[in-house]
Scaffold this active site. Sequence first.
Site, PDB file in Angstrom:
ATOM      1  N   LYS A 197      45.410  46.891  34.793  1.00 36.98           N
ATOM      2  CA  LYS A 197      45.603  45.740  35.299  1.00 36.98           C
ATOM      3  C   LYS A 197      46.607  44.819  34.352  1.00 36.98           C
ATOM      4  CE  LYS A 197      42.911  47.014  38.762  1.00 36.98           C
ATOM      5  NZ  LYS A 197      41.480  46.628  39.035  1.00 36.98           N
TER       6      LYS A 197
HETATM    7  C1  LIG Z   1      40.167  46.984  39.817  1.00 34.42           C
HETATM    8  C2  LIG Z   1      39.563  46.429  41.227  1.00 34.42           C
HETATM    9  C3  LIG Z   1      38.419  46.061  41.512  1.00 34.42           C
HETATM   10  C4  LIG Z   1      37.413  46.286  40.442  1.00 34.42           C
HETATM   11  O1  LIG Z   1      37.254  45.709  39.119  1.00 34.42           O
HETATM   12  P1  LIG Z   1      36.794  46.813  38.097  1.00 34.42           P
HETATM   13  O2  LIG Z   1      36.941  45.817  36.813  1.00 34.42           O
HETATM   14  O3  LIG Z   1      37.491  48.027  37.698  1.00 34.42           O
HETATM   15  O4  LIG Z   1      35.410  46.836  38.376  1.00 34.42           O
HETATM   16  C5  LIG Z   1      37.998  45.330  42.628  1.00 34.42           C
HETATM   17  N1  LIG Z   1      38.892  45.129  43.399  1.00 34.42           N
HETATM   18  C6  LIG Z   1      40.414  45.702  43.402  1.00 34.42           C
HETATM   19  C7  LIG Z   1      41.271  45.066  44.273  1.00 34.42           C
HETATM   20  C8  LIG Z   1      40.760  46.208  42.364  1.00 34.42           C
HETATM   21  O5  LIG Z   1      42.100  46.725  42.216  1.00 34.42           O
END
Ligand SMILES: *Cc1c(COP(=O)(O)O)cnc(C)c1O
Length: 398
Positions: A197
Amino acid sequence: MSKSKLAIDGGKPVRAHYLPYGRQMIDDEDIESVVKVLQSDYLTSGPAIEQFEAEIAAFTGAKYAVAFSSGTAALHGACYAAGIGEGDEVITTPMTFAATANCVLYQGGVPVFADIDPRTYNLDPQRIRESITARTKAIIPVHFTGQPAQLDEILQIAREHNLIVIEDAAHALGARYKDRSIGSIGDMTMFSFHPVKHITTGEGGMITTNNPVYYEKLLQFRTHGITRDERKLRENHGPWYYEMQFLGYNYRITDIQTSLGISQLRRIGGFIEKRKQLAALYLQELSATKELILPHQLPEAESSWHLFIVRLQLVRLKATRKTVFQALQKENIGVNVHYIPAYLHPYYESLGFRKGICPVAESCYEEFITLPLYAGMEPEDVLDVVAAVKKVIRHYSK
Ligand SMILES: *Cc1c(COP(=O)(O)O)cnc(C)c1O
């Protein structure tokens, strides 16, 4: 243009080394920041957590922020705070990571999948309207790839039907909608700090909100349902006293992680600017490739470009998506696919969900390929990807 042999057929790959689809950017200041916490008194429940929360709140323009051990834990907290319970329906998109819908199931609720807009791949407001029943309690839009969903329309529907809006902004830190920052608009907004991210804490997540009631619930949910707040205690036996008032979880993030987050957040402006530049270069270089549909941006939505997804026009190709995907991998391009529609996973099938619920999302899934995009890439890397895409597409063009 030479008709070079595809790497999948034994030719020379466009890149000598594999380019991943996403990865973190860690510098010396990040390392120093983490080491400082390791040498301090608090590895968890210390000042770096509150500082990171305050800085994310300031960055997004939200009044409050509560950090969690992951984005998924944060979404679970938001569903708890929203009061999602047994049998409550929550409308969401199938074009997302499973966690978006899973958090509804954690609370005993029922995810209801509404189809996406074929231009933006975000939830189609009209499909949301058609999915509302007397049991609908909330909407969870995902700002897919970093482009904000149509929030004005979604918030209007929510007002009309008294629904809570929880935004899954795992892709959208730094995105803007009609000149407002994502994180300050809906009832609650979730961010993720997974390494792919915009910024990372290793694992980690955050809920931002302007609502003090949600804020208090989120804090307590994150730590077993326990409070020490004197105003809330039923009894008070002394200075050691605390109460567990509902069934919460240990969803705390550590100071080690948030110190990394604080340091990363200092560079968020540059990270986003870089992603925008790289995305613009992809758009420019691929615009004439008629076998591809490129991402479409609505004028009111300013993406922070988490993902760059191309859609194959399979009618113009002699190959399947799988073949094109494998050929690009062999060229050392780390392509990916986002996402398998959530309800097509076997677990969702075991709950009774079936193919056919959201035909637009299903056909997009058959045609999507995610190209590499992260702040550590250089324009030359984009040009490598473009060269590989054109080489492969040209080879399989009808
Ligand atoms: C990465 C992601 C999540 C979950 O986040 P984590 O920190 O990995 O638990 C949820 N929704 C979307 C769309 C994501 O890309």
